[in-house]
Enzyme design. Sequence first.
Site, short mmCIF file in Angstrom:
data_model
loop_
_atom_site.label_atom_id
_atom_site.label_comp_id
_atom_site.label_asym_id
_atom_site.label_seq_id
_atom_site.Cartn_x
_atom_site.Cartn_y
_atom_site.Cartn_z
N ARG A 257 -18.54 -0.58 4.67
CA ARG A 257 -19.62 -1.20 3.90
C ARG A 257 -20.21 -2.35 4.71
NH1 ARG A 257 -19.27 -5.45 0.82
NH2 ARG A 257 -17.00 -5.44 0.73
N GLU B 104 0.83 -1.21 0.00
CA GLU B 104 0.00 0.00 0.00
C GLU B 104 0.86 1.26 0.00
OE1 GLU B 104 -3.09 -0.06 -0.51
OE2 GLU B 104 -3.59 -2.15 -0.09
N HIS C 48 -1.26 -5.78 1.86
CA HIS C 48 -2.44 -6.64 1.77
C HIS C 48 -2.06 -7.95 1.07
CE1 HIS C 48 -5.73 -3.50 2.46
NE2 HIS C 48 -6.15 -4.55 3.13
N CYS D 88 -8.36 -1.88 7.62
CA CYS D 88 -6.95 -1.90 7.19
C CYS D 88 -6.45 -0.49 6.91
CB CYS D 88 -6.76 -2.79 5.97
SG CYS D 88 -6.87 -4.53 6.39
N1 PCA Z 1 -8.67 -6.85 5.97
C1 PCA Z 1 -9.64 -5.80 6.17
C2 PCA Z 1 -9.61 -5.53 7.66
C3 PCA Z 1 -8.93 -6.72 8.27
C4 PCA Z 1 -8.29 -7.42 7.15
O1 PCA Z 1 -7.51 -8.38 7.23
C5 PCA Z 1 -9.40 -4.58 5.28
O2 PCA Z 1 -8.83 -4.72 4.20
O3 PCA Z 1 -9.80 -3.47 5.67
#
Ligand code: PCA
Length: 213
Positions: free
Chosen positions: A88, A78, A164, A141
Amino acid sequence: MKILLTGFDPFDKEKINPSIELVKKLNEKIEGAQIFKIEIPTVFKKSGEILEENIKKIKPDVILCIGQAGGRSAISVERIAINIDDARIADNDGKKPIDEKIRIDGENAYFSNLPIKKIVEEIKKEKIPAEISNSAGTFVCNHLMYEALYLAEKYKNIRAGFIHIPYLPEQVLNKANTPSMDLENSLRAINIAIKTIINHNGEDLKISGGKIS
Ligand code: PCA
């Protein structure tokens, strides 16, 4: 060097969250750096509070947060976190904030100060799909990444960022046309990311990680 590494608990009816499974499997020492592992609940406010408690306790040089991004096919490093919660679905505490600022006194957004381009390149060299992501979403996240960078400024001299990872194959058995990555490859990728962070100083690579839209 001390690295604070975080993963999330399962959310949105999933039984597993690959991020915490991966964090548990990583070594506690990587190239001389100490890895401190924390499980973070998928809950907006609490996620930041737990992170801050651990920053005070551990005094890390680096914060690397890992989360699940269902539907993405590559490891996504990111670039940016924005100062907004817009859910959501409910978090694990039943909360669904809409257009709420994360920090009234914070910037509109913070850029990761990790070598994100270099991380993507090093992961790809090992034949694992990786990309820059220009949005961490507006759920927990993004919230945690924003908090990590806000707190990195507050506590000084901390580098912080977010990666991610895709679903695990077992999570997509009944989700047609949904990509996944096995834990071994995600684990290898995060190991590479950590080594890249440890060994990096200076400028990030000047290569494009942009998208048209
Ligand atoms: N993914 C979610 C929150 C926790 C996770 O592992 C997100 O992308 O916001």
